[in-house]
Each structure stands twice: as C-alpha cells, then as structure tokens.
Design an enzyme around this catalytic site. Structure first.
Site, PDB file in Angstrom:
ATOM      1  N   ASN A  93      -6.445  -3.311  -3.570  1.00 42.24           N
ATOM      2  CA  ASN A  93      -7.038  -4.603  -3.903  1.00 42.24           C
ATOM      3  C   ASN A  93      -7.079  -5.490  -2.657  1.00 42.24           C
ATOM      4  O   ASN A  93      -6.752  -5.056  -1.556  1.00 42.24           O
ATOM      5  CB  ASN A  93      -6.250  -5.254  -5.051  1.00 42.24           C
ATOM      6  CG  ASN A  93      -7.132  -6.065  -5.967  1.00 42.24           C
ATOM      7  OD1 ASN A  93      -7.968  -6.834  -5.516  1.00 42.24           O
ATOM      8  ND2 ASN A  93      -6.952  -5.904  -7.268  1.00 42.24           N
ATOM      9  N   HIS A 123      10.618  -5.555  15.827  1.00 41.44           N
ATOM     10  CA  HIS A 123      10.824  -6.113  17.166  1.00 41.44           C
ATOM     11  C   HIS A 123      12.307  -6.122  17.509  1.00 41.44           C
ATOM     12  O   HIS A 123      13.164  -6.224  16.621  1.00 41.44           O
ATOM     13  CB  HIS A 123      10.276  -7.539  17.236  1.00 41.44           C
ATOM     14  CG  HIS A 123       8.810  -7.623  16.935  1.00 41.44           C
ATOM     15  ND1 HIS A 123       7.849  -7.384  17.878  1.00 41.44           N
ATOM     16  CD2 HIS A 123       8.154  -7.883  15.776  1.00 41.44           C
ATOM     17  CE1 HIS A 123       6.652  -7.506  17.330  1.00 41.44           C
ATOM     18  NE2 HIS A 123       6.809  -7.816  16.060  1.00 41.44           N
ATOM     19  N   ALA A 168       6.082  -6.366  -8.470  1.00 46.22           N
ATOM     20  CA  ALA A 168       5.492  -7.419  -7.637  1.00 46.22           C
ATOM     21  C   ALA A 168       6.570  -8.206  -6.892  1.00 46.22           C
ATOM     22  O   ALA A 168       7.644  -8.477  -7.430  1.00 46.22           O
ATOM     23  CB  ALA A 168       4.664  -8.363  -8.507  1.00 46.22           C
ATOM     24  N   ARG A 191      15.096   1.427 -13.332  1.00 44.85           N
ATOM     25  CA  ARG A 191      15.305   2.522 -14.284  1.00 44.85           C
ATOM     26  C   ARG A 191      14.290   3.615 -14.008  1.00 44.85           C
ATOM     27  O   ARG A 191      13.314   3.421 -13.273  1.00 44.85           O
ATOM     28  CB  ARG A 191      15.171   2.044 -15.724  1.00 44.85           C
ATOM     29  CG  ARG A 191      13.762   1.606 -16.142  1.00 44.85           C
ATOM     30  CD  ARG A 191      13.714   1.371 -17.642  1.00 44.85           C
ATOM     31  NE  ARG A 191      12.442   0.866 -18.116  1.00 44.85           N
ATOM     32  CZ  ARG A 191      11.402   1.627 -18.474  1.00 44.85           C
ATOM     33  NH1 ARG A 191      11.479   2.951 -18.360  1.00 44.85           N
ATOM     34  NH2 ARG A 191      10.281   1.078 -18.931  1.00 44.85           N
TER      35      ARG A 191
END
Length: 202
Positions: A93, A123, A168, A191
């Site tokens: 997306n 870095h 998310a 789980r």
C-alpha cells in the site's frame, strides 16, 4: 592478510554486503547508484494511475527480483532497488520505504499496509564515525504469506517467519517465528495463528 588490508580491496557495496561500515554518503559509485534509483522512482511515483503497464515495467527494472504479479501503490521509496527481491503476488500500500543497503528478501503472497518502513541501514553510535558518513546494513528476510500492518518499522537484521501477521505500529527486530500474531515495541509474539482463525470468515 589482515582484515584492514582486505577491506581496502573491497568496494563500498562489498563492505555493505558483508555487514561492515561503509561510506554511504561520499563514495561516488554509491551516490550514482542511488541517483539511478531516484530517477526511476521519480518517474514511477509521477505516473498516471491508468498507466499500469509502464508502472510494472519500471518496478521490474528497479527491483532485483519480482514475480509476475505485483502491485506497489503510489509513494514508494528505496535507496538502490537492486537489493530488493519480492515473490509472486506482492502487494504494498501507499508510502512504503525500503532502505536496501543490504538485501531485503520478501516471499510470495505478502501484503504490506500503508506507511511501513523496512530499514537495513543503521549508523554508528559514536558521532565521529557517524559524521564521516559511515553506516552499516544488515539483511532483512520476510517469509511467504506475511501480512504487515500499518505503520510497522522493521529494523536491520530482522527475520519474519512465513504465515505471520505483524500488528500495526510494531517495531520488529530479531527473529519472529512462523505462523504467529506479533506486535508491540519491541515486537513480541502474542499467540499462534490457529486453524479456527479461518472459521470466523466463513
């Protein structure tokens, strides 16, 4: 031959592939490789939505390996492109960022939600080396049948197993096993994905 002597004969991309510090900001060859990717990305991200054939062609020129079917929505950014390999039936997306100083290998049937970052680059902690433009890159591997939720960050060296769902907003580091739901910062296994999870959609 000592390690310091060996590294003198390596290109900066050789060093990156080996996980060593490399000159990411001043080496002319590295800079030209990034410019070449930016040229393709500039055209790709400016295409009309109906120009699907040209979009497919640019993606297949940019990426190191693809399947026949792939969809990458508007707003895709990467460093080099040739270090990215995706399998069949890949969907990403909007606003996917892949910093591919090292290999990023993504399996087949993978879905990536909006605003995901996949970062092989890191870095040095000390400012002296960081200010010299040095960085390192560790490869990232994502298995088959993975769904990565919106706003996920995947850090250098991460490995995500096949059939896994990443919630998310997660920050993924280290190794995530096959067939689990994981989430959080840092990501942890919540789980296993069970056969009965498929029943709710029948």
């Amino acid at each position: 031959m000592t390690r310091s002597k060996v590294t003198r004969f390596m290109t900066e991309m050789d060093k990156a592939a080996a996980g060593l510090l490399y000159d990411a900001n001043y080496d002319p060859h590295i800079l030209e490789q990034r410019r070449a990717a930016k040229r393709l990305l500039h055209e790709l991200n400016g295409l009309h939505p109906d120009d699907e054939a040209r979009r497919d062609d640019l993606l297949k020129r940019l990426l190191g390996k693809t399947g026949e079917r792939l969809v990458v929505e508007w707003g895709f950014y990467c460093d080099y492109g040739f270090n990215i390999e995706v399998g069949e039936n890949f969907y990403a997306n909007v606003n996917l960022v892949i910093l591919d100083g090292a290999k990023v290998v993504i399996g087949s049937n993978c879905f990536i939600a909006p605003n995901v970052g996949i970062y092989t680059a890191g870095h040095p902690l000390d400012s002296e080396r960081r200010n010299m433009g040095l960085e390192y890159a560790h490869p990232i591997t994502i298995g088959d049948d993975v769904w990565i939720g919106a706003g996920v960050s995947i850090l250098p060296g991460a490995r995500i197993g096949s059939g896994t769902v990443v919630a998310a907003g997660s920050v993924v580091r280290g190794e995530i096993p096959d067939g689990v739901i994981c989430g959080g910062n840092p990501t942890r296994v919540i789980r296993a994905i069970l056969p009965e999870d498929g029943l709710r959609y029948r």
